[in-house]
Design a protein around this motif. Structure first.
Motif, PDB file in Angstrom:
ATOM      1  N   LEU A  77       0.061 -11.508  -7.065  1.00  0.00           N
ATOM      2  CA  LEU A  77       0.784 -11.024  -5.896  1.00  0.00           C
ATOM      3  C   LEU A  77       2.179 -10.645  -6.383  1.00  0.00           C
ATOM      4  CD1 LEU A  77       0.635 -12.685  -2.442  1.00  0.00           C
ATOM      5  CD2 LEU A  77       2.763 -11.768  -3.287  1.00  0.00           C
ATOM      6  N   THR A  78       2.542  -9.358  -6.245  1.00  0.00           N
ATOM      7  CA  THR A  78       3.827  -8.903  -6.763  1.00  0.00           C
ATOM      8  C   THR A  78       4.609  -8.142  -5.697  1.00  0.00           C
ATOM      9  OG1 THR A  78       2.871  -6.843  -7.611  1.00  0.00           O
ATOM     10  CG2 THR A  78       2.940  -8.710  -9.124  1.00  0.00           C
ATOM     11  N   LYS A  83      10.634  -0.027  -4.786  1.00  0.00           N
ATOM     12  CA  LYS A  83       9.676   0.758  -3.996  1.00  0.00           C
ATOM     13  C   LYS A  83       9.385   0.129  -2.631  1.00  0.00           C
ATOM     14  CE  LYS A  83       7.177   2.622  -7.960  1.00  0.00           C
ATOM     15  NZ  LYS A  83       5.879   2.679  -8.655  1.00  0.00           N
ATOM     16  N   LYS A  84       9.855  -1.101  -2.410  1.00  0.00           N
ATOM     17  CA  LYS A  84       9.555  -1.856  -1.185  1.00  0.00           C
ATOM     18  C   LYS A  84       8.040  -1.935  -0.992  1.00  0.00           C
ATOM     19  CE  LYS A  84      13.891  -2.261  -0.076  1.00  0.00           C
ATOM     20  NZ  LYS A  84      14.574  -3.132  -0.991  1.00  0.00           N
ATOM     21  N   LEU A  85       7.353  -2.390  -2.043  1.00  0.00           N
ATOM     22  CA  LEU A  85       5.901  -2.406  -2.082  1.00  0.00           C
ATOM     23  C   LEU A  85       5.391  -3.746  -2.605  1.00  0.00           C
ATOM     24  CD1 LEU A  85       3.287  -0.569  -1.826  1.00  0.00           C
ATOM     25  CD2 LEU A  85       3.570  -0.172  -4.279  1.00  0.00           C
ATOM     26  N   ALA A  86       4.580  -4.411  -1.776  1.00  0.00           N
ATOM     27  CA  ALA A  86       3.906  -5.633  -2.213  1.00  0.00           C
ATOM     28  C   ALA A  86       2.490  -5.259  -2.633  1.00  0.00           C
ATOM     29  CB  ALA A  86       3.863  -6.657  -1.083  1.00  0.00           C
ATOM     30  N   THR A  87       2.027  -5.886  -3.705  1.00  0.00           N
ATOM     31  CA  THR A  87       0.686  -5.608  -4.210  1.00  0.00           C
ATOM     32  C   THR A  87      -0.055  -6.924  -4.403  1.00  0.00           C
ATOM     33  OG1 THR A  87       1.528  -3.661  -5.381  1.00  0.00           O
ATOM     34  CG2 THR A  87      -0.642  -4.481  -6.033  1.00  0.00           C
ATOM     35  N   ILE A  88      -1.213  -7.012  -3.773  1.00  0.00           N
ATOM     36  CA  ILE A  88      -2.100  -8.159  -3.949  1.00  0.00           C
ATOM     37  C   ILE A  88      -3.284  -7.657  -4.765  1.00  0.00           C
ATOM     38  CG2 ILE A  88      -3.587  -9.840  -2.806  1.00  0.00           C
ATOM     39  CD1 ILE A  88      -1.725  -9.563  -0.333  1.00  0.00           C
ATOM     40  N   THR A  89      -3.490  -8.260  -5.934  1.00  0.00           N
ATOM     41  CA  THR A  89      -4.561  -7.840  -6.830  1.00  0.00           C
ATOM     42  C   THR A  89      -5.605  -8.940  -6.919  1.00  0.00           C
ATOM     43  OG1 THR A  89      -2.967  -6.551  -8.129  1.00  0.00           O
ATOM     44  CG2 THR A  89      -5.105  -7.011  -9.153  1.00  0.00           C
ATOM     45  N   ASN A  90      -6.869  -8.544  -6.760  1.00  0.00           N
ATOM     46  CA  ASN A  90      -7.972  -9.488  -6.888  1.00  0.00           C
ATOM     47  C   ASN A  90      -9.245  -8.718  -7.209  1.00  0.00           C
ATOM     48  OD1 ASN A  90      -8.563 -12.325  -6.779  1.00  0.00           O
ATOM     49  ND2 ASN A  90      -9.821 -11.916  -4.981  1.00  0.00           N
ATOM     50  N   GLN A  91     -10.025  -9.224  -8.141  1.00  0.00           N
ATOM     51  CA  GLN A  91     -11.311  -8.639  -8.521  1.00  0.00           C
ATOM     52  C   GLN A  91     -11.196  -7.147  -8.874  1.00  0.00           C
ATOM     53  OE1 GLN A  91     -14.209  -9.438  -5.447  1.00  0.00           O
ATOM     54  NE2 GLN A  91     -13.762 -11.623  -5.458  1.00  0.00           N
ATOM     55  N   LYS A  93      -9.262  -4.938  -7.640  1.00  0.00           N
ATOM     56  CA  LYS A  93      -8.826  -4.099  -6.517  1.00  0.00           C
ATOM     57  C   LYS A  93      -7.439  -4.542  -6.071  1.00  0.00           C
ATOM     58  CE  LYS A  93     -13.442  -3.062  -4.908  1.00  0.00           C
ATOM     59  NZ  LYS A  93     -14.359  -3.033  -3.786  1.00  0.00           N
ATOM     60  N   GLN A  94      -6.764  -3.629  -5.349  1.00  0.00           N
ATOM     61  CA  GLN A  94      -5.404  -3.931  -4.902  1.00  0.00           C
ATOM     62  C   GLN A  94      -5.228  -3.641  -3.417  1.00  0.00           C
ATOM     63  OE1 GLN A  94      -3.084  -1.464  -7.602  1.00  0.00           O
ATOM     64  NE2 GLN A  94      -2.596  -3.279  -8.816  1.00  0.00           N
ATOM     65  N   LEU A  95      -4.504  -4.543  -2.781  1.00  0.00           N
ATOM     66  CA  LEU A  95      -4.065  -4.335  -1.410  1.00  0.00           C
ATOM     67  C   LEU A  95      -2.579  -4.001  -1.482  1.00  0.00           C
ATOM     68  CD1 LEU A  95      -4.406  -4.439   1.665  1.00  0.00           C
ATOM     69  CD2 LEU A  95      -3.924  -6.889   1.537  1.00  0.00           C
ATOM     70  N   LEU A  96      -2.217  -2.824  -0.971  1.00  0.00           N
ATOM     71  CA  LEU A  96      -0.830  -2.386  -1.004  1.00  0.00           C
ATOM     72  C   LEU A  96      -0.210  -2.569   0.377  1.00  0.00           C
ATOM     73  CD1 LEU A  96      -1.260   0.954  -2.992  1.00  0.00           C
ATOM     74  CD2 LEU A  96      -0.789  -1.344  -3.889  1.00  0.00           C
ATOM     75  N   ILE A  97       0.972  -3.166   0.383  1.00  0.00           N
ATOM     76  CA  ILE A  97       1.724  -3.345   1.619  1.00  0.00           C
ATOM     77  C   ILE A  97       3.036  -2.595   1.436  1.00  0.00           C
ATOM     78  CG2 ILE A  97       2.774  -4.995   3.188  1.00  0.00           C
ATOM     79  CD1 ILE A  97       0.648  -7.022   2.206  1.00  0.00           C
ATOM     80  N   ASN A  98       3.094  -1.423   2.055  1.00  0.00           N
ATOM     81  CA  ASN A  98       4.219  -0.501   1.885  1.00  0.00           C
ATOM     82  C   ASN A  98       5.233  -0.724   3.004  1.00  0.00           C
ATOM     83  OD1 ASN A  98       5.893   1.667   1.385  1.00  0.00           O
ATOM     84  ND2 ASN A  98       4.452   3.196   2.127  1.00  0.00           N
ATOM     85  N   LEU A  99       6.414  -1.175   2.627  1.00  0.00           N
ATOM     86  CA  LEU A  99       7.476  -1.405   3.606  1.00  0.00           C
ATOM     87  C   LEU A  99       8.654  -0.451   3.391  1.00  0.00           C
ATOM     88  CD1 LEU A  99       7.084  -5.220   3.447  1.00  0.00           C
ATOM     89  CD2 LEU A  99       6.762  -3.857   5.502  1.00  0.00           C
ATOM     90  N   SER A 100       8.401   0.644   2.680  1.00  0.00           N
ATOM     91  CA  SER A 100       9.466   1.591   2.358  1.00  0.00           C
ATOM     92  C   SER A 100       9.721   2.591   3.483  1.00  0.00           C
ATOM     93  CB  SER A 100       9.103   2.370   1.089  1.00  0.00           C
ATOM     94  OG  SER A 100       8.035   3.269   1.342  1.00  0.00           O
ATOM     95  N   GLY A 101       8.758   2.769   4.355  1.00  0.00           N
ATOM     96  CA  GLY A 101       8.878   3.800   5.381  1.00  0.00           C
ATOM     97  C   GLY A 101       8.456   5.165   4.877  1.00  0.00           C
ATOM     98  N   LYS A 102       8.118   5.241   3.595  1.00  0.00           N
ATOM     99  CA  LYS A 102       7.658   6.491   2.982  1.00  0.00           C
ATOM    100  C   LYS A 102       6.143   6.456   2.835  1.00  0.00           C
ATOM    101  CE  LYS A 102      11.913   6.799   0.320  1.00  0.00           C
ATOM    102  NZ  LYS A 102      12.493   6.715  -1.018  1.00  0.00           N
ATOM    103  N   SER A 103       5.539   7.608   2.827  1.00  0.00           N
ATOM    104  CA  SER A 103       4.095   7.730   2.666  1.00  0.00           C
ATOM    105  C   SER A 103       3.704   7.515   1.207  1.00  0.00           C
ATOM    106  CB  SER A 103       3.645   9.116   3.134  1.00  0.00           C
ATOM    107  OG  SER A 103       2.255   9.245   2.978  1.00  0.00           O
ATOM    108  N   ASN A 109      -9.274   2.208  -6.231  1.00  0.00           N
ATOM    109  CA  ASN A 109      -9.354   0.747  -6.190  1.00  0.00           C
ATOM    110  C   ASN A 109      -8.263   0.115  -5.315  1.00  0.00           C
ATOM    111  OD1 ASN A 109      -7.159   1.254  -7.930  1.00  0.00           O
ATOM    112  ND2 ASN A 109      -7.587  -0.594  -9.140  1.00  0.00           N
ATOM    113  N   GLN A 110      -7.624   0.912  -4.475  1.00  0.00           N
ATOM    114  CA  GLN A 110      -6.518   0.410  -3.655  1.00  0.00           C
ATOM    115  C   GLN A 110      -6.775   0.624  -2.163  1.00  0.00           C
ATOM    116  OE1 GLN A 110      -3.346   2.771  -5.400  1.00  0.00           O
ATOM    117  NE2 GLN A 110      -2.642   1.014  -6.605  1.00  0.00           N
ATOM    118  N   VAL A 111      -6.234  -0.294  -1.366  1.00  0.00           N
ATOM    119  CA  VAL A 111      -6.276  -0.215   0.094  1.00  0.00           C
ATOM    120  C   VAL A 111      -4.848  -0.388   0.582  1.00  0.00           C
ATOM    121  CG1 VAL A 111      -7.147  -1.287   2.209  1.00  0.00           C
ATOM    122  CG2 VAL A 111      -8.594  -1.221   0.167  1.00  0.00           C
ATOM    123  N   ILE A 112      -4.420   0.471   1.498  1.00  0.00           N
ATOM    124  CA  ILE A 112      -3.066   0.373   2.055  1.00  0.00           C
ATOM    125  C   ILE A 112      -3.163  -0.143   3.486  1.00  0.00           C
ATOM    126  CG2 ILE A 112      -0.962   1.626   2.666  1.00  0.00           C
ATOM    127  CD1 ILE A 112      -1.800   3.737   0.550  1.00  0.00           C
TER     128      ILE A 112
END
Length: 185
Positions: A77-78, A83-91, A93-103, A109-112
């Motif tokens: 978990l980083t 970038k105001k971006l949290a990344t959860i990595t497992n198996q 794949k990555q879950l991206l949590i974008n808090l920057s307000g930018k697209s 392998n990523q889900v936002i």
């Protein structure tokens, strides 16, 4: 005493029968009122079950820090402050949590997560307790959700299956706490 007993028994049978044949307008109003009460929760409690241990943490917000949910359950978990971006990595794949307000754009392998589901609370990246409870809700198939809502929930559950959440329960109490029980596989 007999005078009260008969009306009480009749009321019990009427309520039981009404619940079996469908909701009356009064029942629908009750459901609407209970939903309204449920949605007024302003604080949350995380009950996390993993590795045969239960951890309970209380928050003064409806948002639960992702670190408290996932830190011990995923590969990494980083947080990228620039970038105001949290990344959860497992198996892989990555879950991206974008808090920057930018697209941003996800790779294969990523889900936002939608930005409406997350917030920074007290300097911590946090997830809405209602969303967390609903996506993996073990009783969701029994809800009378519209087909579109049920399909969207099932899609998110499938997309996020790499996080190893087995199931969740959500319950609001009269003290305005949203209790979220999260059980990991």
């Amino acid at each position: 005493m007999k005078v009260l007993t008969i009306p009480c028994i009749m009321l019990f049978y009427m309520l039981t029968f009404a619940s079996l044949v469908g909701a009356s307008p009064a029942d629908k109003a009750f459901v609407a009122t209970s939903k309204q009460h449920y949605s007024t929760a302003t604080k949350s409690v995380l009950n996390l079950s993993a590795d045969d241990k239960l951890t309970t943490t209380t928050y003064s917000s409806i948002y639960i820090p992702i670190k408290d949910i996932f830190a011990k359950q995923v590969d990494s978990l980083t947080w990228d402050n620039s970038k105001k971006l949290a990344t959860i990595t497992n198996q892989g794949k990555q879950l991206l949590i974008n808090l920057s307000g930018k697209s941003i754009t996800a790779s294969d392998n990523q889900v936002i997560l939608p930005s409406e589901w997350v917030s920074i609370v007290n300097g911590r990246v946090s997830l809405n307790a209602y969303v967390l409870a609903f996506i993996f809700d073990r009783y969701a198939d029994r809800y009378n959700d519209k087909e579109q809502v049920a399909a969207e929930r099932a899609q998110w559950e499938s997309k996020l299956s790499f996080l190893n959440i087995d199931w969740t329960d959500g319950l609001a109490d009269k003290e305005h706490y949203m209790h979220v029980n999260v059980v990991f596989k």
